[in-house]
Enzyme design. Structure first.
Site, mmCIF file in Angstrom:
data_model
loop_
_atom_site.group_PDB
_atom_site.id
_atom_site.type_symbol
_atom_site.label_atom_id
_atom_site.label_comp_id
_atom_site.label_asym_id
_atom_site.label_seq_id
_atom_site.Cartn_x
_atom_site.Cartn_y
_atom_site.Cartn_z
ATOM 1 N N LYS A 148 -12.215 -1.801 18.411
ATOM 2 C CA LYS A 148 -10.873 -2.275 18.771
ATOM 3 C C LYS A 148 -10.510 -1.943 20.228
ATOM 4 O O LYS A 148 -9.383 -2.169 20.643
ATOM 5 C CB LYS A 148 -9.830 -1.668 17.828
ATOM 6 C CG LYS A 148 -10.013 -2.077 16.366
ATOM 7 C CD LYS A 148 -8.732 -1.931 15.579
ATOM 8 C CE LYS A 148 -8.927 -2.335 14.137
ATOM 9 N NZ LYS A 148 -7.678 -2.608 13.445
ATOM 10 N N PHE A 194 -4.695 4.317 14.295
ATOM 11 C CA PHE A 194 -4.862 5.275 13.203
ATOM 12 C C PHE A 194 -5.989 4.797 12.302
ATOM 13 O O PHE A 194 -6.167 3.592 12.111
ATOM 14 C CB PHE A 194 -3.569 5.416 12.381
ATOM 15 C CG PHE A 194 -2.673 6.479 12.936
ATOM 16 C CD1 PHE A 194 -1.967 6.243 14.100
ATOM 17 C CD2 PHE A 194 -2.558 7.721 12.327
ATOM 18 C CE1 PHE A 194 -1.161 7.229 14.653
ATOM 19 C CE2 PHE A 194 -1.755 8.711 12.862
ATOM 20 C CZ PHE A 194 -1.053 8.461 14.031
ATOM 21 N N LYS A 243 -14.355 2.353 14.915
ATOM 22 C CA LYS A 243 -13.105 1.586 15.073
ATOM 23 C C LYS A 243 -12.572 1.691 16.508
ATOM 24 O O LYS A 243 -12.093 0.707 17.074
ATOM 25 C CB LYS A 243 -12.074 2.150 14.091
ATOM 26 C CG LYS A 243 -11.014 1.185 13.710
ATOM 27 C CD LYS A 243 -10.177 1.697 12.552
ATOM 28 C CE LYS A 243 -10.931 1.656 11.234
ATOM 29 N NZ LYS A 243 -10.096 2.115 10.115
ATOM 30 N N ASP A 282 -5.001 -9.154 13.293
ATOM 31 C CA ASP A 282 -5.193 -7.742 13.633
ATOM 32 C C ASP A 282 -4.305 -7.455 14.842
ATOM 33 O O ASP A 282 -4.612 -7.829 15.977
ATOM 34 C CB ASP A 282 -6.662 -7.449 13.944
ATOM 35 C CG ASP A 282 -6.898 -5.952 14.078
ATOM 36 O OD1 ASP A 282 -6.020 -5.253 14.645
ATOM 37 O OD2 ASP A 282 -7.928 -5.455 13.607
ATOM 38 N N ILE A 283 -3.179 -6.811 14.570
ATOM 39 C CA ILE A 283 -2.155 -6.604 15.598
ATOM 40 C C ILE A 283 -2.712 -5.788 16.763
ATOM 41 O O ILE A 283 -2.577 -6.153 17.932
ATOM 42 C CB ILE A 283 -0.919 -5.911 14.980
ATOM 43 C CG1 ILE A 283 -0.406 -6.740 13.795
ATOM 44 C CG2 ILE A 283 0.161 -5.712 16.027
ATOM 45 C CD1 ILE A 283 0.649 -6.046 12.958
ATOM 46 N N ASN A 300 0.849 -1.192 0.000
ATOM 47 C CA ASN A 300 0.000 0.000 0.000
ATOM 48 C C ASN A 300 0.882 1.237 0.000
ATOM 49 O O ASN A 300 2.107 1.135 0.046
ATOM 50 C CB ASN A 300 -0.976 -0.027 1.183
ATOM 51 C CG ASN A 300 -0.240 -0.020 2.506
ATOM 52 O OD1 ASN A 300 0.395 0.963 2.876
ATOM 53 N ND2 ASN A 300 -0.298 -1.143 3.225
HETATM 54 O O1 C5P Z 1 -9.308 -1.451 10.673
HETATM 55 P P1 C5P Z 1 -8.146 -0.679 10.147
HETATM 56 O O2 C5P Z 1 -7.141 -1.522 9.442
HETATM 57 O O3 C5P Z 1 -8.515 0.518 9.346
HETATM 58 O O4 C5P Z 1 -7.462 -0.129 11.480
HETATM 59 C C1 C5P Z 1 -6.388 0.705 11.410
HETATM 60 C C2 C5P Z 1 -5.605 0.631 12.682
HETATM 61 O O5 C5P Z 1 -5.405 -0.724 13.056
HETATM 62 C C3 C5P Z 1 -4.217 1.188 12.495
HETATM 63 O O6 C5P Z 1 -3.829 1.750 13.723
HETATM 64 C C4 C5P Z 1 -3.388 -0.015 12.124
HETATM 65 O O7 C5P Z 1 -2.025 0.143 12.438
HETATM 66 C C5 C5P Z 1 -4.035 -1.107 12.948
HETATM 67 N N1 C5P Z 1 -4.000 -2.433 12.332
HETATM 68 C C6 C5P Z 1 -3.288 -3.441 12.925
HETATM 69 N N2 C5P Z 1 -3.279 -4.706 12.371
HETATM 70 C C7 C5P Z 1 -3.979 -4.954 11.255
HETATM 71 C C8 C5P Z 1 -4.723 -3.921 10.640
HETATM 72 C C9 C5P Z 1 -4.718 -2.683 11.209
HETATM 73 O O8 C5P Z 1 -2.634 -3.218 13.936
HETATM 74 N N3 C5P Z 1 -3.943 -6.166 10.733
#
Ligand code: C5P
Length: 410
Positions: free
Chosen positions: A344, A326, A340, A309-310, A212
């Site tokens: 989260k 973010f 979000k 999803d970290i 990206n």
């Molecule tokens: O749901 P979305 O991907 O838009 O969420 C964005 C936020 O979640 C950002 O802070 C991004 O670093 C984190 N993120 C993450 N792991 C993922 C996807 C997003 O930590 N697989």
């Protein structure tokens, strides 16, 4: 530049003899734009590279060159000038000047001013890379550092002499930032801050990947700002072309799963996790061992599978750090971001619009910070400046969270 730290600050800029002296002209302008009052003193050798008139025109004040100039001494004596200064910045600082300063010489105006002033002294070295690497220069620098003199840079790169290496003067705006940061409160002192930044690359085959447009600049700026605020910073970086900020521990990764592993290893001891990375949500189910060939039927389907999803996993830790996510959105910024935040279970979400020249791959940004208890708009500013504002807000929230926890456990 939306810097407030230097507003009204009385800065004495010392210019010494080196080709980088020409960059000091730009520095005077940038310092003035940041609101500082600037007076310039030059060594005789500096005046061989750039005329005092240049600095006089840019600073709006006569330039001091010599201890023995009677008319200048009658206007503002050198002791008066030494007292006037709230900061002394020597840029560029030559190897010779560093040597003289380290040994307490006072055989010209600039060294005398440094000795006679109670103001903090900062030096921005600039010289040929061999001179920089020379043991004498490094010993002088160590001596200066041990006496509390601040050293800005130098940067590495191609030099005016045609060589490549360390010894380039920092750019004017970097010097202004460095000086401004000396005035900032160390609001994250003793804290562990974990930052993720940049994109992830998900390999399709040995030559192709899904990626990206994240440049990593916002996350790197946050890591730099947190380090300047006194935090111990670990930066987990996806594939980006950015220099590691000073004092930051950097771990390079490529895929979302690598980022996940690096973040989880560091998250348990972190006080704050700022997830500024644009993590790929999907990766190819399988990575082809060989380059995928073009097909005659014209089509091709790529099976994708979801990445971890970290942020959500860090949120589920028993001792979870303060969580800042973010949200890069192309529409309905606040609605999506607030959803979000709740989904989260974040403490704070920094939302920004992307696309149409905003957000990715640019130096400026604006952020809407959303928490359960309210919303703050940070207007368009350089990412570095926004990062400082965000770090201040994080520090306040951390303190508030601990105060509340203290009350709860009392
Ligand atoms: O749901 P979305 O991907 O838009 O969420 C964005 C936020 O979640 C950002 O802070 C991004 O670093 C984190 N993120 C993450 N792991 C993922 C996807 C997003 O930590 N697989």
């Amino acid at each position: 530049m939306a810097l407030t730290e230097l507003a009204g600050r009385r800065v004495l800029l010392g210019v010494t003899g080196g080709i980088a002296a020409y960059k000091a002209a730009e520095l005077v302008r940038r310092l003035a734009e940041a609101g500082a009052q600037v007076r310039v003193a030059m060594t005789e050798n500096a005046a061989r590279f750039v005329t005092p008139l240049t600095f006089q025109a840019l600073s709006g004040h006569p330039v001091r060159l010599s201890l023995w100039d009677e008319s200048a001494e009658a206007a503002m004596g050198h002791i008066e000038l030494a007292r006037w200064a709230e900061d002394i910045l020597i840029a560029p600082a030559s190897a010779d000047f560093l040597a003289r300063l380290a040994h307490g010489l006072a055989d010209d105006l600039l060294t005398t001013l440094c000795l006679a002033s109670a103001a903090p002294v900062y030096v921005a070295p600039a010289m040929n890379q061999q001179m920089w690497a020379n043991a004498a220069t490094q010993a002088n620098l160590a001596l200066l550092r041990s006496r509390g003199i601040g050293v800005f840079g130098p940067a590495a790169g191609s030099q005016a002499c045609g060589e490549v290496g360390a010894g380039r003067l920092l750019e004017a705006d970097e010097l202004v930032q460095a000086l401004a940061s000396t005035r900032r409160p160390r609001s994250l002192s003793g804290r562990q801050v974990l930052v993720s930044a940049g994109p992830t690359y998900e390999d399709i085959d040995p030559v192709r990947f899904l990626g990206n447009r994240s440049s990593g600049r916002m996350g790197f700026a946050i890591a730099a700002a947190a380090a300047e605020a006194g935090a111990a910073v670990t930066l987990v970086a996806g594939p980006v072309h950015l220099a590691t900020p000073a004092g930051v521990h950097r771990i390079d990764v490529r895929s979302a799963r690598q980022m996940h592993a690096a973040v989880m290893a560091a998250a348990a001891v972190a006080d704050v996790f700022v997830a500024a990375a644009a993590v790929g949500d999907f990766r190819p189910q399988e990575v082809a061992r060989h380059k995928i060939k073009k097909r005659d039927d014209g089509g091709m389907t790529l099976e994708l599978t979801q990445n971890p999803d970290i942020l959500a996993e860090v949120a589920a830790l028993p001792r979870r750090p303060l969580l800042v996510g973010f949200a890069a959105e192309t529409e309905h910024l606040e609605t999506h971001a607030r959803a979000k935040l709740e989904r989260k279970r974040l403490d704070l979400i920094a939302a920004n619009l992307v696309g149409g020249g905003l957000g990715f791959e640019v130096d400026d940004n604006s952020l809407t910070l959303i928490a359960a208890d309210g919303t703050i708009h940070l207007p368009t500013a350089p990412k570095r400046e926004l990062a400082h504002q965000l770090v201040d807000i994080i520090a306040q929230r951390l303190e508030r969270r601990e105060a509340t926890a203290g009350v709860a456990s009392a």
